[in-house]
Design a protein around this motif. Sequence first.
Motif, PDB file in Angstrom:
ATOM      1  N   UNK A  11       0.575  -0.898   0.047  1.00 60.50           N
ATOM      2  CA  UNK A  11       0.227  -0.096  -0.302  1.00 60.50           C
ATOM      3  C   UNK A  11       0.538   1.481   0.193  1.00 60.50           C
ATOM      4  N   UNK A  12       1.600   1.172   0.679  1.00 58.68           N
ATOM      5  CA  UNK A  12       2.558   2.717   0.468  1.00 58.68           C
ATOM      6  C   UNK A  12       3.796   2.606  -0.748  1.00 58.68           C
ATOM      7  N   UNK A  13       3.502   1.586  -1.248  1.00 58.53           N
ATOM      8  CA  UNK A  13       4.542   1.778  -2.663  1.00 58.53           C
ATOM      9  C   UNK A  13       4.061   2.666  -2.911  1.00 58.53           C
ATOM     10  N   UNK A  14       2.775   1.744  -3.046  1.00 56.57           N
ATOM     11  CA  UNK A  14       1.389   1.929  -4.347  1.00 56.57           C
ATOM     12  C   UNK A  14       1.268   3.751  -4.019  1.00 56.57           C
ATOM     13  N   UNK A  15       0.992   4.108  -2.715  1.00 56.07           N
ATOM     14  CA  UNK A  15       1.200   5.879  -2.969  1.00 56.07           C
ATOM     15  C   UNK A  15       1.855   6.697  -3.300  1.00 56.07           C
ATOM     16  N   UNK A  16       3.643   5.857  -3.508  1.00 57.15           N
ATOM     17  CA  UNK A  16       4.136   6.868  -3.159  1.00 57.15           C
ATOM     18  C   UNK A  16       4.831   7.300  -4.715  1.00 57.15           C
ATOM     19  N   UNK A  17       4.035   5.860  -5.708  1.00 57.22           N
ATOM     20  CA  UNK A  17       4.511   5.711  -6.953  1.00 57.22           C
ATOM     21  C   UNK A  17       2.468   5.916  -8.113  1.00 57.22           C
ATOM     22  N   UNK A  18       1.547   6.553  -7.223  1.00 54.84           N
ATOM     23  CA  UNK A  18      -0.149   6.984  -7.980  1.00 54.84           C
ATOM     24  C   UNK A  18       0.709   6.879  -9.097  1.00 54.84           C
ATOM     25  N   UNK A  19      -0.594   6.298  -9.979  1.00 50.22           N
ATOM     26  CA  UNK A  19      -0.667   7.591 -11.158  1.00 50.22           C
ATOM     27  C   UNK A  19      -0.833   9.538 -10.929  1.00 50.22           C
ATOM     28  N   UNK A  20      -0.435   9.760 -12.262  1.00 53.01           N
ATOM     29  CA  UNK A  20      -0.075  10.955 -11.555  1.00 53.01           C
ATOM     30  C   UNK A  20      -1.407  11.773 -11.705  1.00 53.01           C
ATOM     31  N   UNK A  21      -1.716  12.836 -11.281  1.00 53.73           N
ATOM     32  CA  UNK A  21      -2.508  13.220 -10.678  1.00 53.73           C
ATOM     33  C   UNK A  21      -4.101  12.360  -9.540  1.00 53.73           C
ATOM     34  N   UNK A  22      -3.649  11.550  -9.258  1.00 55.34           N
ATOM     35  CA  UNK A  22      -4.380  10.373  -8.335  1.00 55.34           C
ATOM     36  C   UNK A  22      -4.317  10.992  -7.433  1.00 55.34           C
ATOM     37  N   UNK A  23      -6.001  11.231  -6.579  1.00 56.72           N
ATOM     38  CA  UNK A  23      -6.361  11.591  -5.578  1.00 56.72           C
ATOM     39  C   UNK A  23      -6.194  10.690  -4.266  1.00 56.72           C
ATOM     40  N   UNK A  24      -5.406  10.289  -3.617  1.00 60.97           N
ATOM     41  CA  UNK A  24      -5.195  10.119  -2.306  1.00 60.97           C
ATOM     42  C   UNK A  24      -4.695  10.435  -1.204  1.00 60.97           C
ATOM     43  N   UNK A  25      -6.152  10.287  -0.119  1.00 63.22           N
ATOM     44  CA  UNK A  25      -5.947  10.553   1.190  1.00 63.22           C
ATOM     45  C   UNK A  25      -4.934   9.906   2.218  1.00 63.22           C
ATOM     46  N   UNK A  26      -3.720  10.077   2.238  1.00 59.90           N
ATOM     47  CA  UNK A  26      -2.596   8.788   2.805  1.00 59.90           C
ATOM     48  C   UNK A  26      -3.026   9.452   4.505  1.00 59.90           C
ATOM     49  N   UNK A  27      -3.044  10.710   4.354  1.00 65.12           N
ATOM     50  CA  UNK A  27      -3.786  10.208   6.346  1.00 65.12           C
ATOM     51  C   UNK A  27      -5.507   9.369   6.657  1.00 65.12           C
ATOM     52  N   UNK A  28      -5.330   9.120   5.640  1.00 58.36           N
ATOM     53  CA  UNK A  28      -7.138   8.309   5.523  1.00 58.36           C
ATOM     54  C   UNK A  28      -6.677   6.936   5.336  1.00 58.36           C
ATOM     55  N   UNK A  29      -6.070   6.828   4.506  1.00 54.82           N
ATOM     56  CA  UNK A  29      -5.461   5.680   4.396  1.00 54.82           C
ATOM     57  C   UNK A  29      -5.222   4.660   5.494  1.00 54.82           C
ATOM     58  N   UNK A  30      -4.284   5.723   6.017  1.00 57.69           N
ATOM     59  CA  UNK A  30      -3.269   5.266   7.265  1.00 57.69           C
ATOM     60  C   UNK A  30      -3.787   4.861   8.302  1.00 57.69           C
ATOM     61  N   UNK A  31      -5.087   5.838   8.604  1.00 54.02           N
ATOM     62  CA  UNK A  31      -5.337   6.444   9.730  1.00 54.02           C
ATOM     63  C   UNK A  31      -6.892   6.030   9.822  1.00 54.02           C
ATOM     64  N   UNK A  32      -7.663   5.502   9.185  1.00 55.38           N
ATOM     65  CA  UNK A  32      -9.212   5.747   9.113  1.00 55.38           C
ATOM     66  C   UNK A  32      -9.762   4.395   8.651  1.00 55.38           C
ATOM     67  N   UNK A  33     -10.211   3.552   9.749  1.00 58.47           N
ATOM     68  CA  UNK A  33     -10.575   2.093  10.068  1.00 58.47           C
ATOM     69  C   UNK A  33     -11.993   2.166   9.285  1.00 58.47           C
ATOM     70  N   UNK A  34     -12.790   2.840   8.944  1.00 66.66           N
ATOM     71  CA  UNK A  34     -13.625   2.537   8.125  1.00 66.66           C
ATOM     72  C   UNK A  34     -13.934   2.855   6.806  1.00 66.66           C
ATOM     73  N   UNK A  35     -12.766   3.722   6.163  1.00 70.16           N
ATOM     74  CA  UNK A  35     -12.768   3.631   5.105  1.00 70.16           C
ATOM     75  C   UNK A  35     -12.686   2.497   4.265  1.00 70.16           C
ATOM     76  N   UNK A  36     -13.102   2.789   3.203  1.00 67.18           N
ATOM     77  CA  UNK A  36     -12.707   1.246   1.852  1.00 67.18           C
ATOM     78  C   UNK A  36     -11.944   1.991   1.286  1.00 67.18           C
ATOM     79  N   UNK A  37     -10.631   3.320   1.325  1.00 67.97           N
ATOM     80  CA  UNK A  37      -9.604   2.660   0.409  1.00 67.97           C
ATOM     81  C   UNK A  37      -8.296   1.381   1.800  1.00 67.97           C
ATOM     82  N   UNK A  38      -8.204   1.803   2.729  1.00 66.79           N
ATOM     83  CA  UNK A  38      -7.770   0.681   3.162  1.00 66.79           C
ATOM     84  C   UNK A  38      -8.909  -0.934   2.681  1.00 66.79           C
TER      85      UNK A  38
END
Length: 373
Positions: free
Chosen positions: A89-116
């Motif tokens: 997941x960390x590698x996908x975040x740093x190599x994400x597509x140009x313009x991709x909208x990924x909320x890193x704080x939400x991905x890391x800490x929000x248990x309820x989110x559909x992103x993780x």
Amino acid sequence: MAPEFGKPIQQLPLIPANVLKKHRVHEPLDTRFRSAARLLQALWREDRDLPIGTHVGQDGKSRKLGSRVSEAAGMAGGNFLTPEIAHIARREVVYREIGAMIDEERLATNLLSSMPLAFNLLTPWAQALERATGYLRELLPAFTGNAAQLLFEHSPGRGDPRFTADYTAFDALIRYSSFDGRRGFIAVEIKYSESMREPMPEMRPRYDELSEASGLFTDPTAPALRNNPLQQLWREHLLAQSMIDNALYDEGYFVVIAPALNYHVQEAADAYSSYLGEPEDGKIHFVNLTLEDVIEVIRLSDEAHAEALYRRYCDFWLVDGEMELNAPRLGLPTKRTLRKSSETAPVSANPIPAEQPAKRRRSPRKTNESATD
């Protein structure tokens, strides 16, 4: 009627405020599903001794929220089922597509989110494409291809006028080749606690053009397609069809995955299907899958992954058990039954330090969106 122990839960409860407050997840604007899912995530966090995180409100004040982990725990991979998933997941975040909208704080800490959830569910598929092919053949009866690549947060071209000319993207996309050499893809939208009433984007003229040209709909001008709860499904379906119409692929699927008990998503998917014409060659197939069905297909070849997913996202008997343990007994003896999955579920990710064993949890067997998801 209350669920019968040992059988699937068909309807979630209205959880008493005292239970929600005990676990720091009392959010009055939550839907019924979101409230139960938020409590389930808090129980999962507590079982693993992950420190509670905070939510910063619109007034700038922060408060503890049981469905979040601390920033330190999030950075250490606490929101993921295994260290391997956290690493990818960390590698996908740093190599994400140009313009991709990924909320890193939400991905890391929000248990309820559909992103993780997307990473927890699909990352092992990318590491075993032959196994992923087997899953897809079970889940999509017409599918005969071979999975070749999995991408997260994918769009064929953000802002590109050939497509939707906006920043619409899929949570994941699986590329495949069919038995006769046709190029295909499976675009995946994953929902967990969403109500399908989230804020709407600006409706663009390009959407109307694509809707008319797509050949997907019985009435491409229907106002319902342009409003909640259907508009996101409509926009993503248009994006998927434009990928075929621009000759990037020959065939494809648009797949929604959500919990069976999230009635908001299930009702929206059913309603959306009623606007679709009969499937034709060269048109994107729309498929609605429950998260539970996907997990059970995974269980056929990867019991540990399936059980970890089920315990984390779908085991609402634990919510039922928590209510019972905190309910007035009215003279009845306290009855506690240990659920096997709580004993055997794999430990959540925390690469630094080494993983901690999960506690044993004992249990019997946005109309208006909260801003604290």
